[in-house]
Write an enzyme that holds these catalytic residues in place. Sequence first.
Site, mmCIF file in Angstrom:
data_model
loop_
_atom_site.group_PDB
_atom_site.id
_atom_site.type_symbol
_atom_site.label_atom_id
_atom_site.label_comp_id
_atom_site.label_asym_id
_atom_site.label_seq_id
_atom_site.Cartn_x
_atom_site.Cartn_y
_atom_site.Cartn_z
ATOM 1 N N LYS A 155 42.217 123.434 25.242
ATOM 2 C CA LYS A 155 40.754 123.360 25.208
ATOM 3 C C LYS A 155 40.233 122.849 23.863
ATOM 4 C CE LYS A 155 39.497 126.986 28.573
ATOM 5 N NZ LYS A 155 40.822 127.427 29.018
ATOM 6 N N LYS B 60 41.798 125.380 42.576
ATOM 7 C CA LYS B 60 41.308 124.459 41.542
ATOM 8 C C LYS B 60 41.117 123.057 42.101
ATOM 9 C CE LYS B 60 42.938 126.988 37.488
ATOM 10 N NZ LYS B 60 43.693 126.946 36.228
ATOM 11 N N ARG C 186 44.473 117.735 33.190
ATOM 12 C CA ARG C 186 44.000 117.764 31.802
ATOM 13 C C ARG C 186 44.427 116.499 31.055
ATOM 14 N NH1 ARG C 186 41.766 122.557 30.533
ATOM 15 N NH2 ARG C 186 41.919 122.189 28.287
ATOM 16 N N GLU D 221 50.090 120.436 38.367
ATOM 17 C CA GLU D 221 48.811 119.854 38.783
ATOM 18 C C GLU D 221 47.760 119.963 37.680
ATOM 19 O OE1 GLU D 221 50.462 121.874 42.588
ATOM 20 O OE2 GLU D 221 50.673 122.030 40.416
ATOM 21 N N LYS E 2 29.633 122.757 27.181
ATOM 22 C CA LYS E 2 29.903 122.795 28.619
ATOM 23 C C LYS E 2 28.647 123.176 29.410
ATOM 24 C CE LYS E 2 33.638 124.905 30.095
ATOM 25 N NZ LYS E 2 34.405 123.977 30.954
ATOM 26 N N HIS F 257 50.891 124.842 35.222
ATOM 27 C CA HIS F 257 51.381 124.280 36.483
ATOM 28 C C HIS F 257 51.185 122.765 36.435
ATOM 29 C CE1 HIS F 257 51.675 127.869 39.424
ATOM 30 N NE2 HIS F 257 51.879 128.287 38.184
ATOM 31 N N CYS G 206 50.268 125.571 44.900
ATOM 32 C CA CYS G 206 50.374 127.008 45.156
ATOM 33 C C CYS G 206 49.056 127.542 45.699
ATOM 34 C CB CYS G 206 50.771 127.749 43.876
ATOM 35 S SG CYS G 206 49.522 127.737 42.562
#
Length: 457
Positions: free
Chosen positions: A392, A261, A88, A83, A425, A81, A136
Amino acid sequence: MAGVNIADEISALCYDHYRTKLPKQGQPDTSKEWTLMAAVIQVESTEGKTDIRKVVAMGTGTKCIGQSKLRKTGDVLQDSHAEIIAKRSFQRYLLHQLSIALSGSQDCVLVPGNDTNKWMLKPGVSFVFFISHTPCGDASIIPMLCLEDHLCPTSTAASEVMPLLCGPNPSNKRKQAACAHNSNNKKMKLDGSNQETEPEEKKESAAFIPEPIDVFRTGAKCAPGEAQDRHNPGVDYHTVGVLRVKPGRGDRTISMSCSDKMARWNVLGCQGALLMHFLQHPIYLSSVVLGKCPFSLQSMERALYSRCKNVSGLPKGFQVHTPQILQSHLQFPHGRDALRKADSARKLVPCGAAISWCAVPHQPLDVTANGYKQGTTKKAIGMPQSRSHICKVELFHAFLHLLENLSQEQIPESLRELKTYYEYKEAALSYQEAWRQLREQVFTSWIRTPRDYLNFS
């Protein structure tokens, strides 16, 4: 300067960038396709001077990969999407800016923080997020008002949307004014300050605001564990304020809606966990600007931050951030509404390609489809040339490459003796603690990517 004028300037800047900097490859065939666009605008404010604004990241796209197509190597884009592509791409830009800062150059947006090996935004620098359409999920559940047998969205740009959704000439001006409320009655600046104004018809029109008779629908489904949609006729069709999952064509996804998100970004920041190892504070968006589309300020506020407002116990530097929300009068020319307006008989489908762009010197552009670089064959999947620069594993490798060029003294202790993406992470302790508090207090049904898909190196 009025807020709507700033919003128009931001959207015009983004539309111009889309037209002049993005390749035709990846843009929709407007005879049959539409797409969405999002961007990050860097704003540099100096006292007594006009703000300098430039696009530093942009994304287009409408698709999401189903769970069965995910890979444990981190080389497929799960969520395309607009956004998420823009966010990213922004992380890739920040990673480049960090590399400039660590090299000792003064020409970047980061300056040394108060703690050793920590960096922070240069004073006067902020970031605005532009979206061509409401995200969305929860933010797209917008009330419809009945005015003279027409449907009209509550909107800060209602006078512009009215001809499209409410008919060209509503006879009752007071009813027309009732649609234009919320932020339209404020003068705003991108730094969040505002000044109330009193339109002549404000008091008179308030009595004519009717009750909503329906809501705009969202394709995102309520997450398991959340209160589910009731699907009753009219305003009771959707349940509001709940976590939602993006739909997949015949294949369930595990991607949360863009509304969810973005709400997460307003607590954890936009930089992600990896960059948090080097940052003094999270990087929050100062403003969110939307293009011309059905819009409700109340729905946007509810979706992006109000449902998180009571989160407590956040680590130092983290907060429930409340960005300013503005809407432009200018419509994205490759959006569904604009293309339908030009030809109502045209049958349109979402564009299958996504474009990412960011202000980095090496390969700033990326065109993908189905999670891989456009044109990738089944045989090529798994090979480096099939990967997007913002998947990623590629962002992780760019981060590791940055570490390889640092002296031992420049590397934070939290980054030593780690191997996998998951370990890097998790080692961002303050970020992970903030995420834990948000999940336990508000987003209890958030679907997390299984650890098996994060153990690559």
